[in-house]
Design an enzyme around this catalytic site. Structure first.
Site, PDB file in Angstrom:
ATOM      1  N   VAL A 167       5.336  -5.737   0.251  1.00 52.68           N
ATOM      2  CA  VAL A 167       6.208  -4.599   0.600  1.00 52.68           C
ATOM      3  C   VAL A 167       7.244  -5.071   1.199  1.00 52.68           C
ATOM      4  CG1 VAL A 167       4.864  -3.688   2.401  1.00 52.68           C
ATOM      5  CG2 VAL A 167       6.501  -2.318   1.026  1.00 52.68           C
TER       6      VAL A 167
ATOM      7  N   GLY B 263       9.486  -0.691   3.280  1.00 49.40           N
ATOM      8  CA  GLY B 263       9.145  -0.071   2.015  1.00 49.40           C
ATOM      9  C   GLY B 263       7.804   0.524   2.304  1.00 49.40           C
ATOM     10  N   SER B 264       7.302   1.289   1.318  1.00 47.68           N
ATOM     11  CA  SER B 264       6.020   1.971   1.314  1.00 47.68           C
ATOM     12  C   SER B 264       4.942   1.051   0.317  1.00 47.68           C
ATOM     13  CB  SER B 264       5.956   3.284   0.760  1.00 47.68           C
ATOM     14  OG  SER B 264       6.799   4.225   1.574  1.00 47.68           O
ATOM     15  N   ARG B 265       3.790   0.961   0.923  1.00 48.34           N
ATOM     16  CA  ARG B 265       2.929   0.248   0.079  1.00 48.34           C
ATOM     17  C   ARG B 265       2.479   0.769  -1.288  1.00 48.34           C
ATOM     18  NH1 ARG B 265       1.400  -4.725   0.831  1.00 48.34           N
ATOM     19  NH2 ARG B 265       1.030  -4.604   2.784  1.00 48.34           N
TER      20      ARG B 265
END
Length: 223
Positions: free
Chosen positions: A57, A61-63
């Protein structure tokens, strides 16, 4: 060098078929999609293991994860995707889920909030010639109303609750499937719209990673 074709066949025979997956179209789709193409080189050797694979990521950002094949297959089977369906794929990361769904549905709209993953997913769709998939940058809870209503909606990760915005984008008779809960082991649930009403039922129990966008705020938190 690892033989990914054999690894894919082993995934089907050891993880998918033994766990109640009887939809022949789904099995064929998962047999054709090269799962290793959706992860970076250092993760390719584990692309077909029976576990969720965390994707790299970027900053802020998001996983995202490639969901373990068995849990993903059970979710999609519960959605009963038909050849003429329009499907919304929520939080699909680099596009593995959209690629599978492209073999099952007429049109797939894949939404992802991470711009870098949107670009990667689009590149993967071009590489696989999945011309019936559109990858769109969007907040996951927002869905993509421009192409609604959808015959099926798939959420690629655990959600604390299903937003009304997504349920509103279901067609009459449409199905939404997601793993719902706030604990590691949660319930996969099937939501079905009939007119103005949405009913839901438990389908199976599953342990998959949470999507950060669907995590409930801590007690006492106020926006």
């Amino acid at each position: 060098m690892q033989n990914f074709t054999i690894a894919r066949e082993n995934m089907i025979e050891s993880q998918v078929r033994p766990n109640g997956i009887t939809d022949r179209r789904l099995i064929e789709a998962m047999s054709q999609v090269p799962r290793e193409q959706f992860v970076p080189d250092h993760l390719k050797p584990i692309a077909y293991m029976d576990e969720d694979i965390a994707l790299p990521v970027g900053e802020g950002g998001s996983r995202r994860y490639l969901l373990e094949p068995m849990a993903y297959a059970r979710l999609v089977q519960a959605a009963r995707v038909q050849p003429g369906d329009i499907v919304l794929d929520v939080g699909g990361g680099t596009g593995d889920s959209a690629a599978v769904l492209s073999h099952l549905a007429q049109t797939v709209v894949a939404i992802e909030s991470d711009a870098a993953m949107v670009q990667t997913a689009n590149e993967n769709m071009l590489r696989l010639e999945a011309s019936n998939v559109a990858v769109v940058e969007s907040g996951l809870k927002d869905g993509h109303a421009a192409e609604a209503p959808y015959d099926a909606i798939i959420i690629n990760g655990r959600a604390a609750a299903i937003p009304d915005e997504l349920l509103a984008q279901l067609a009459d008779g449409g199905r939404l499937v997601a793993v719902v809960g706030t604990t590691d082991v949660a319930q996969a649930r099937l939501y079905t719209r009939s007119g103005d009403q949405v009913a839901d039922r438990h389908v199976f129990d599953a342990s998959i990673p949470a999507l950060a966008e669907f995590v409930a705020p801590p007690p006492g938190f106020q926006f």
